[in-house]
Enzyme design. Structure first.
Site, PDB file in Angstrom:
ATOM      1  N   GLN A  10     -45.491  50.612  17.239  1.00 19.88           N
ATOM      2  CA  GLN A  10     -44.954  49.763  18.297  1.00 19.88           C
ATOM      3  C   GLN A  10     -45.937  49.640  19.455  1.00 19.88           C
ATOM      4  OE1 GLN A  10     -40.847  50.573  18.531  1.00 19.88           O
ATOM      5  NE2 GLN A  10     -40.471  49.257  20.271  1.00 19.88           N
ATOM      6  N   SER A  95     -46.193  56.183  13.659  1.00 24.62           N
ATOM      7  CA  SER A  95     -44.756  56.073  13.921  1.00 24.62           C
ATOM      8  C   SER A  95     -44.102  55.103  12.936  1.00 24.62           C
ATOM      9  CB  SER A  95     -44.506  55.685  15.377  1.00 24.62           C
ATOM     10  OG  SER A  95     -43.144  55.823  15.712  1.00 24.62           O
ATOM     11  N   LEU A  96     -43.577  53.953  13.372  1.00 22.82           N
ATOM     12  CA  LEU A  96     -42.949  53.030  12.425  1.00 22.82           C
ATOM     13  C   LEU A  96     -43.936  52.589  11.351  1.00 22.82           C
ATOM     14  CD1 LEU A  96     -43.406  49.626  12.328  1.00 22.82           C
ATOM     15  CD2 LEU A  96     -43.042  49.995  14.741  1.00 22.82           C
ATOM     16  N   ARG A 120     -33.473  51.944  12.323  1.00 20.37           N
ATOM     17  CA  ARG A 120     -34.254  52.890  13.129  1.00 20.37           C
ATOM     18  C   ARG A 120     -34.403  52.377  14.563  1.00 20.37           C
ATOM     19  NH1 ARG A 120     -39.857  53.896  14.211  1.00 20.37           N
ATOM     20  NH2 ARG A 120     -40.489  56.082  14.004  1.00 20.37           N
ATOM     21  N   HIS A 204     -39.914  60.051  19.913  1.00 21.44           N
ATOM     22  CA  HIS A 204     -40.589  61.271  19.434  1.00 21.44           C
ATOM     23  C   HIS A 204     -40.367  62.483  20.339  1.00 21.44           C
ATOM     24  CE1 HIS A 204     -42.289  58.994  16.188  1.00 21.44           C
ATOM     25  NE2 HIS A 204     -42.723  58.100  17.053  1.00 21.44           N
ATOM     26  N   GLN A 253     -39.705  62.929  11.720  1.00 23.88           N
ATOM     27  CA  GLN A 253     -40.628  62.109  12.516  1.00 23.88           C
ATOM     28  C   GLN A 253     -39.952  61.482  13.744  1.00 23.88           C
ATOM     29  OE1 GLN A 253     -40.819  58.195  12.312  1.00 23.88           O
ATOM     30  NE2 GLN A 253     -42.807  57.946  11.327  1.00 23.88           N
TER      31      GLN A 253
END
Length: 313
Positions: A10, A95-96, A120, A204, A253
């Protein structure tokens, strides 16, 4: 050259993303159409035309970034004849981007990946009321120094190192007041800059536990296959191929740190000499040489990039 494919997270979204790919390749249009259908939403219109305030919503930005990454992958494979299992030795994502990496390597179907990222994004947004969490980039401090800042700033609230992106570039995440305290402490401890990030939630960190629970349920309902090449996971900075282990790490995660610097160094240790970023923006390609000058980094996100890369194979 031993190569890894890496996938952006992102922050790399921008209005117009993927439009040149859609204009140039039917394969890309098919990917965007499949994502739109999976989500029952005209996401590609938001990607191509905006408005920006809709695109940057976490629940839209996450599947949008994955869609562009997968459009690049599918064009390379279908139009360029690339075999991903032969073109790279490892995949990883920020991340994503880990979901994009897994979809590219055949662990998830495209439709399942789009739905998972929608869930998510929504779950991460809902986990913490707007304005109660924050993230900040601490520039010029290493991971240990950033952790010390976060610990001192916490004062009973959540504040933790969330992204270790590159030497001297660590992001902290947590309760807004604690993160604001971290900005002051970081400058006192010699940070070159300490700035709040324009994000809608504190990703996170432990505050994301409700989102982790939502992802545990969602991931339990999809089929995960072994990827054609191993994934270097965010939370362990180590290779993983076992579907059950992948599922567990994707849940972890959500609240765990993105160990990107260590992941890149682990890829180097495994014999990787070049990282190629597939998808929107050029963030990861640009971080490579900051992490290790012996590695090459590049990004593929335009029809011209695709042509140049295919010629190099």
């Amino acid at each position: 050259m031993s190569r890894a494919f890496v996938f952006p997270g992102q922050g790399s979204q921008a209005v117009g993303m993927g439009k040149d790919l859609a204009d140039a390749f039917q394969t890309a249009r098919d990917v965007f159409g499949e994502v739109d259908q999976a989500l029952s939403q005209d996401l590609s219109k938001i990607m191509f035309e905006g408005p920006e305030d809709q695109l940057i919503l976490t629940e839209n930005a996450q599947p949008a970034l994955m869609a562009v990454s997968l459009a690049v992958v599918r064009v390379l494979e279908k139009d360029g004849g690339m075999d991903l299992g032969k073109a790279c030795a490892l995949v990883a994502g920020h991340s994503l981007g880990e979901y994009s990496a897994l979809a590219a390597a055949g662990a998830f179907s495209l439709a399942d990946t789009a739905k998972l990222l929608k869930i998510r994004g929504q779950a991460m947004q809902k986990a913490v009321p707007v304005g109660q969490g924050a993230m900040a980039a601490l520039l010029g401090l290493d991971l240990e120094a950033a952790r010390a800042v976060a610990d001192e700033a916490a004062q009973g609230e959540v504040c933790t190192a969330a992204n270790d992106n590159a030497p001297g570039q660590v992001v902290v995440s947590g309760a807004k007041a604690a993160v604001e305290r971290a900005l002051v402490i970081a400058k006192e401890k010699g940070a070159k800059r300490a700035v709040l990030l324009p994000v809608s939630a504190p990703f996170h960190c432990a505050l994301m536990q409700p989102a982790a629970d939502a992802m545990a349920e969602a991931l339990g309902n999809v089929t995960i296959s072994a990827p054609v090449v191993p994934l270097v996971a965010n939370v362990t900075a180590a290779q993983v191929s076992d579907p059950d282990e992948i599922r567990r790490l994707l849940v972890e995660q959500v609240t765990g740190a993105v160990r990107w610097r260590e992941s890149v160094l682990a890829m180097k240790e495994a014999g990787i000499t070049g990282l190629v970023e597939l998808g929107s923006g050029k963030v990861l390609g640009g971080l490579v040489r900051r992490i290790d000058k012996s590695l090459s980094g590049s990004s593929i996100n335009t029809p011209q990039d695709i042509e140049t890369f295919l010629e190099s194979l």
